[in-house]
Scaffold this active site. Structure first.
Site, PDB file in Angstrom:
ATOM      1  N   PRO A  47      48.488  35.735  39.576  1.00  0.00           N
ATOM      2  CA  PRO A  47      48.662  35.422  40.802  1.00  0.00           C
ATOM      3  C   PRO A  47      48.109  34.332  42.034  1.00  0.00           C
ATOM      4  O   PRO A  47      46.590  34.050  41.517  1.00  0.00           O
ATOM      5  CB  PRO A  47      47.486  37.192  40.461  1.00  0.00           C
ATOM      6  CG  PRO A  47      46.828  37.114  39.856  1.00  0.00           C
ATOM      7  CD  PRO A  47      47.556  35.972  38.959  1.00  0.00           C
ATOM      8  N   GLU A  48      48.980  34.250  42.291  1.00  0.00           N
ATOM      9  CA  GLU A  48      48.700  32.948  43.346  1.00  0.00           C
ATOM     10  C   GLU A  48      48.883  33.699  44.529  1.00  0.00           C
ATOM     11  O   GLU A  48      48.687  34.891  44.909  1.00  0.00           O
ATOM     12  CB  GLU A  48      49.888  32.074  43.051  1.00  0.00           C
ATOM     13  CG  GLU A  48      49.673  31.236  41.857  1.00  0.00           C
ATOM     14  CD  GLU A  48      50.492  30.116  41.897  1.00  0.00           C
ATOM     15  OE1 GLU A  48      51.323  29.220  42.416  1.00  0.00           O
ATOM     16  OE2 GLU A  48      50.878  29.681  40.623  1.00  0.00           O
ATOM     17  N   HIS A  78      41.741  47.912  29.677  1.00  0.00           N
ATOM     18  CA  HIS A  78      40.984  47.117  30.172  1.00  0.00           C
ATOM     19  C   HIS A  78      41.353  47.164  31.538  1.00  0.00           C
ATOM     20  O   HIS A  78      40.677  46.613  32.282  1.00  0.00           O
ATOM     21  CB  HIS A  78      41.828  45.725  29.889  1.00  0.00           C
ATOM     22  CG  HIS A  78      42.247  45.003  28.093  1.00  0.00           C
ATOM     23  ND1 HIS A  78      41.423  45.119  27.526  1.00  0.00           N
ATOM     24  CD2 HIS A  78      43.676  44.735  27.853  1.00  0.00           C
ATOM     25  CE1 HIS A  78      42.279  44.878  26.890  1.00  0.00           C
ATOM     26  NE2 HIS A  78      43.666  45.238  26.812  1.00  0.00           N
TER      27      HIS A  78
END
Length: 281
Positions: A2-3, A103
């Site tokens: 994720p940018e 998770h």
DNA sequence: AATGAAACCTGACAGC
DNA sequence: TGCTGTCAGGTTTCAT
């Protein structure tokens, strides 16, 4: 990973689905505190808040939250809640009947019955509460400048006197926020600049070109929903498409799509760095 | 002060 | 088959 384009895509998706909705209850996994703010504090502050809007600052997803009239007097203040996805984080808007992925570290149950789920296998992600500032345009701002809106003058000034490589400087979130490894490599390719070039040694002309190339590549990536290079998905669980537009990132030893020279991989600033030895000088 | 490197984490994958 | 080692890379922390 994720940018900026991936975070923008997620923020827009969450905003579209949860704006106006109200947080009814929250749940946090007890896992070794992957949060910046204590889960206990968030569990106290978040319920009862209404989502005013969701937007992106750098690589952070920011929730503007306002109290509802039903909220207890102690919790009458507006707050901002930020989510950083780290390397492997996902923020999903799901139905309670959807299976809960492994998770999953946080779940916000909304009045609409939808759930906002934070899933993060590597636990590099961070959740945090911030006091919303009273001033206009105040609140969480991050540490650096926004690449999409910065002027060429300001962009060039960011690197003045920087002795480090242009690649490391692009990744430095206190200069520009939102650029990560993919878009650093891709923008440098478009601008024809070697990643190891000293940042301060680049001519103004090349800096201007880099600024434009960076904005272009980020804009195009946003329009394609980001790059799904590992397991990135948006708020609906859908993959992006910009990974098919990559020119150098993870194309080691493949021919350059412009000149045919084999793409080279080196390590710069501790990151895998990909470039074309012919197109980037 | 600025810069680099290690640490934090787990899953995926290559090689044996 | 199943093990080991390597790689991924955003941020924080520590060392230089």
């Amino acid at each position: 990973m994720p940018e900026l384009p991936e975070v923008e895509t997620v923020a827009r998706g969450v905003d579209a689905r949860l704006r106006g909705d109200r947080i009814e209850a929250v749940w946090f996994s007890g896992k070794k505190e992957p949060f910046k703010s204590p889960a206990r504090t968030m569990a106290e502050v978040l319920p009862g808040k209404r989502v005013k809007r969701v937007f992106r600052v750098g690589k952070h997803i920011v929730f503007d939250l306002v109290p509802t009239e039903r909220a207890p007097s102690l919790k009458q203040q507006a707050v901002q809640w930020t989510v950083h996805l780290g390397m492997s984080g996902r923020l999903l808007v799901a139905s309670p009947s959807d299976p809960i992925p492994a998770h999953t570290h946080a779940i916000l149950r909304m009045r609409s019955k939808r759930e906002l789920r934070f899933v993060d296998p590597r636990r590099f992600g961070r959740l945090a509460l911030h006091a919303a500032s009273s001033g206009e345009g105040g609140g969480f701002a991050g540490k650096g400048r926004e690449p999409l809106t910065i002027s060429t003058n300001e962009f060039a000034a960011l690197f003045h006197g920087a002795r480090t490589s242009i690649k490391a400087a692009l990744l430095d979130q206190s200069r520009l926020q939102g650029v990560g490894n993919i878009y650093a490599d891709e923008s440098l390719f478009r601008a024809g600049i070697r990643p190891r070039s000293r940042a301060a040694s680049l001519s103004r002309k090349r800096m201007d070109r880099l600024c434009r190339c960076l904005k272009d590549v980020l804009g195009e990536a946003i329009s394609l929903g980001g790059s799904s290079v590992s397991d990135y998905v948006d708020a609906d669980g859908a993959r992006g498409f910009f990974q098919f537009e990559h020119k150098v990132y993870q194309r080691t030893k493949l021919p350059c799509l412009v000149c045919g020279t084999l793409i080279r991989r080196v390590v710069v600033a501790g990151r895998g760095t990909h470039y074309c030895p012919h197109c980037q000088s």
